[in-house]
Design a protein around this motif. Structure first.
Motif, PDB file in Angstrom:
ATOM      1  N   ALA A 190      13.350 -14.511  98.901  1.00 58.01           N
ATOM      2  CA  ALA A 190      14.698 -15.010  98.595  1.00 58.01           C
ATOM      3  C   ALA A 190      15.521 -14.992  99.873  1.00 58.01           C
ATOM      4  CB  ALA A 190      15.349 -14.161  97.507  1.00 58.01           C
ATOM      5  N   GLU A 191      14.914 -15.531 100.942  1.00 59.28           N
ATOM      6  CA  GLU A 191      15.562 -15.503 102.244  1.00 59.28           C
ATOM      7  C   GLU A 191      16.897 -16.232 102.256  1.00 59.28           C
ATOM      8  OE1 GLU A 191      11.334 -14.469 102.945  1.00 59.28           O
ATOM      9  OE2 GLU A 191      12.377 -15.945 101.716  1.00 59.28           O
ATOM     10  N   PRO A 197      14.481 -11.130 105.821  1.00 55.56           N
ATOM     11  CA  PRO A 197      14.254  -9.684 105.790  1.00 55.56           C
ATOM     12  C   PRO A 197      13.340  -9.224 106.919  1.00 55.56           C
ATOM     13  CG  PRO A 197      12.864 -10.759 104.171  1.00 55.56           C
ATOM     14  CD  PRO A 197      13.739 -11.822 104.753  1.00 55.56           C
ATOM     15  N   ILE A 198      13.551  -7.978 107.321  1.00 53.46           N
ATOM     16  CA  ILE A 198      12.715  -7.367 108.349  1.00 53.46           C
ATOM     17  C   ILE A 198      11.393  -6.972 107.713  1.00 53.46           C
ATOM     18  CG2 ILE A 198      12.480  -5.389 109.896  1.00 53.46           C
ATOM     19  CD1 ILE A 198      15.549  -5.436 110.152  1.00 53.46           C
ATOM     20  N   VAL A 199      10.306  -7.398 108.321  1.00 54.46           N
ATOM     21  CA  VAL A 199       8.975  -7.094 107.778  1.00 54.46           C
ATOM     22  C   VAL A 199       8.561  -5.711 108.238  1.00 54.46           C
ATOM     23  CG1 VAL A 199       6.556  -7.788 107.718  1.00 54.46           C
ATOM     24  CG2 VAL A 199       8.350  -9.523 107.771  1.00 54.46           C
ATOM     25  N   ARG A 200       8.221  -4.870 107.287  1.00 52.76           N
ATOM     26  CA  ARG A 200       7.762  -3.511 107.601  1.00 52.76           C
ATOM     27  C   ARG A 200       6.372  -3.292 107.036  1.00 52.76           C
ATOM     28  NH1 ARG A 200      13.337  -2.399 106.410  1.00 52.76           N
ATOM     29  NH2 ARG A 200      14.404  -1.564 108.235  1.00 52.76           N
ATOM     30  N   GLU A 201       5.671  -2.314 107.601  1.00 54.76           N
ATOM     31  CA  GLU A 201       4.343  -1.974 107.108  1.00 54.76           C
ATOM     32  C   GLU A 201       4.440  -1.431 105.694  1.00 54.76           C
ATOM     33  OE1 GLU A 201       1.430  -2.489 108.535  1.00 54.76           O
ATOM     34  OE2 GLU A 201       2.477  -3.479 110.181  1.00 54.76           O
ATOM     35  N   SER A 218      11.167 -22.486  96.942  1.00 53.10           N
ATOM     36  CA  SER A 218      10.190 -21.608  96.295  1.00 53.10           C
ATOM     37  C   SER A 218       9.508 -22.370  95.172  1.00 53.10           C
ATOM     38  CB  SER A 218      10.883 -20.358  95.741  1.00 53.10           C
ATOM     39  OG  SER A 218      11.907 -20.717  94.821  1.00 53.10           O
ATOM     40  N   PHE A 219       8.225 -22.160  95.030  1.00 51.66           N
ATOM     41  CA  PHE A 219       7.444 -22.863  94.018  1.00 51.66           C
ATOM     42  C   PHE A 219       7.648 -22.184  92.661  1.00 51.66           C
ATOM     43  CE2 PHE A 219       5.756 -24.566  97.796  1.00 51.66           C
ATOM     44  CZ  PHE A 219       5.027 -25.703  97.491  1.00 51.66           C
ATOM     45  N   ARG A 220       8.730 -22.601  91.984  1.00 49.75           N
ATOM     46  CA  ARG A 220       9.053 -22.089  90.656  1.00 49.75           C
ATOM     47  C   ARG A 220       9.101 -23.250  89.681  1.00 49.75           C
ATOM     48  NH1 ARG A 220      14.354 -18.302  91.744  1.00 49.75           N
ATOM     49  NH2 ARG A 220      13.315 -16.376  92.311  1.00 49.75           N
ATOM     50  N   SER A 221       8.892 -22.946  88.421  1.00 52.97           N
ATOM     51  CA  SER A 221       8.919 -23.999  87.414  1.00 52.97           C
ATOM     52  C   SER A 221      10.277 -24.680  87.364  1.00 52.97           C
ATOM     53  CB  SER A 221       8.561 -23.431  86.039  1.00 52.97           C
ATOM     54  OG  SER A 221       9.507 -22.431  85.646  1.00 52.97           O
ATOM     55  N   PHE A 222      11.334 -23.940  87.716  1.00 50.19           N
ATOM     56  CA  PHE A 222      12.695 -24.479  87.696  1.00 50.19           C
ATOM     57  C   PHE A 222      12.812 -25.757  88.526  1.00 50.19           C
ATOM     58  CE2 PHE A 222      16.936 -24.779  89.599  1.00 50.19           C
ATOM     59  CZ  PHE A 222      17.752 -24.732  88.477  1.00 50.19           C
ATOM     60  N   PRO A 250       2.773 -26.417 104.242  1.00 48.30           N
ATOM     61  CA  PRO A 250       2.838 -25.550 105.430  1.00 48.30           C
ATOM     62  C   PRO A 250       3.006 -24.069 105.127  1.00 48.30           C
ATOM     63  CG  PRO A 250       4.278 -27.459 105.667  1.00 48.30           C
ATOM     64  CD  PRO A 250       3.869 -27.390 104.226  1.00 48.30           C
ATOM     65  N   GLY A 251       3.443 -23.717 103.891  1.00 45.50           N
ATOM     66  CA  GLY A 251       3.592 -22.308 103.519  1.00 45.50           C
ATOM     67  C   GLY A 251       4.973 -21.761 103.788  1.00 45.50           C
ATOM     68  N   ARG A 252       5.107 -20.445 103.538  1.00 49.33           N
ATOM     69  CA  ARG A 252       6.387 -19.755 103.782  1.00 49.33           C
ATOM     70  C   ARG A 252       6.556 -19.537 105.271  1.00 49.33           C
ATOM     71  NH1 ARG A 252       7.352 -14.320 100.582  1.00 49.33           N
ATOM     72  NH2 ARG A 252       7.484 -15.845  98.892  1.00 49.33           N
ATOM     73  N   MET A 253       7.788 -19.605 105.732  1.00 47.83           N
ATOM     74  CA  MET A 253       8.048 -19.471 107.164  1.00 47.83           C
ATOM     75  C   MET A 253       9.480 -19.015 107.382  1.00 47.83           C
ATOM     76  SD  MET A 253       8.166 -23.574 107.952  1.00 47.83           S
ATOM     77  CE  MET A 253       6.579 -23.759 107.142  1.00 47.83           C
TER      78      MET A 253
END
Length: 410
Positions: A24-25, A63-67, A239-243, A293-296
């Motif tokens: 939800a960027e 968001p910051i990506v964390r392990e 986002s790939f949602r039915s909506f 292309p995917g999420r980016m």
């Protein structure tokens, strides 16, 4: 309200951590845009999460990506073993516990000692520290609402038997104590009134753009990677949602491609319906004409928008179209000829055949014809792109929306 740029500061609160809201960027982009407008208006602005404080320019990359992973990703893997309502309940409880733990904000506020001109908070299931911070500094407190959480989740099929009503009461209590409640559409405003928010406090504040963000982007790498020379590129992001009704978009594109082989469709993003849409594309024999292309990052997604000849806003249904699409504003800001459904706020805010092209959601053939006509008319595409961009930069920026909210508070 008067502004003293040298002594004022504004705080924009996101009541979760800087690594939350993955997928939800747009929430982060929205907050960064509000805060950037606050920085320009007041001289200093910070986005406060439960774990840090940041300048608006940093928040664009959240968001910051964390392990590791959040408890949400863990419970997502358990959905095959437990009913969805149970998983939702556990997630809600854990989110509530986290919100209680995080409200102390274990860091000092930057800009401390300056006059606090505004405290703004993103509405969530459980409120953040905004109300307390505003009261402590005798500052106006604004809550920004994309949609009441329980109400919107129900539209997406999320069931909260019994405890949903309790959560909605908590939402209502949080919203009513704000000095102003900014929301994205008139339909959301109506829902807020039904929840007890005073009409005089509500200001409809649609999604907007930061006019200074990503003005120059080199798209050569994308054009070469996807061999886009001489192609007519149609694009969608999200986002790939039915909506979003992407099945209908693919059906529309199939009709376009049957008459225009050089047509190419980009579906940029990720989500629960991605595999379903990919399978549909394969079954229709469109694999070479549709790219995923995917999420980016938001910056790279913006680069993809810049290679579109036509951008399209998709939706499953025109009924109850309550949201205010960020992607639509970004398409227009990029100067792209844009198609949008004749639904919700769109026909009230934008002029058909001037700022964009409106289409009927249930008319696949008609929508395909609009696209085919635009493919033959680069001058029309250019005219739409210029008019749409001009309108957004004059009327659809976060600076405009911040001014509107401040006038409501005065």
């Amino acid at each position: 309200m008067s502004n003293n740029i040298n002594k004022s500061v504004a705080y924009f609160i996101m009541p979760r951590s800087s690594s939350d809201w993955k997928g939800a960027e747009g929430l982060w982009i929205t907050t960064a845009g509000w805060a950037a407008a606050g920085e320009r208006r007041f001289g200093e602005a910070y986005v406060l999460t439960t774990d840090r404080a940041a300048k608006p320019a940093e928040v664009v990359k959240y968001p910051i990506v964390r392990e590791g992973g959040s408890h949400r990703s863990f419970f997502k893997r358990l959905t095959k073993f437990f009913p969805q309502a149970f998983i939702t309940l556990v997630n809600d409880i854990l989110l509530w516990r986290t919100s209680k733990e995080d409200k102390n904000y274990e860091f000092s506020y930057p800009g401390d000692g300056k006059r606090v001109a505004l405290v703004w908070e993103q509405h969530d299931f459980f409120p953040g520290n905004g109300y307390r911070l505003a009261k402590r500094n005798n500052a106006p407190f604004v809550i920004y609402v994309h949609a009441p959480q329980v109400w919107e989740a129900k539209k997406w099929g999320v069931k909260r038997p019994i405890w949903g009503k309790l959560l909605e009461k908590m939402e209502s209590r949080s919203l009513r104590r704000a000095d102003a409640v900014a929301c994205v559409s008139s339909l959301v405003a109506e829902k807020l009134e039904s929840m007890g928010v005073e009409k005089e406090k509500i200001v409809v504040s649609p999604m907007a753009v930061d006019p200074f963000l990503y003005l120059k982007l080199d798209t050569t790498d994308i054009e070469e990677e996807y061999n886009l020379k001489d192609k007519f590129v149609i694009g969608w992001t999200g986002s790939f949602r039915s909506f979003h009704g992407l099945e209908r978009l693919v059906e529309t594109f199939q009709k376009v491609h049957q008459k225009l082989e050089k047509a190419h469709l980009f579906l940029v993003g990720d989500g629960e319906e991605l595999s379903k849409i990919k399978n549909m594309v394969k079954e229709l024999g469109l694999e070479n004409a549709v790219s995923f292309p995917g999420r980016m990052s938001f910056e790279r997604m913006t680069k993809f928008v810049h290679v579109f000849d036509v951008a399209i806003l998709s939706a499953r249904s025109a009924s109850d179209f309550h949201y205010s699409p960020l992607k639509l504003r970004e398409y227009l800001k990029a100067g792209k000829a844009t198609l949008a459904p004749n639904a919700g706020e769109v026909p009230q805010m934008f002029k058909n055949d001037v700022h964009l092209k409106l289409y009927q959601l249930d008319d696949v053939e008609g929508t395909a014809n609009i696209l085919l006509n635009l493919s033959k008319d680069p001058d029309e595409r250019d005219k739409l792109g210029k008019e749409g961009r001009k309108y957004i930069l004059e009327n659809g920026t976060w600076d405009v929306e911040l001014k509107k909210v401040m006038e409501k508070l005065s």
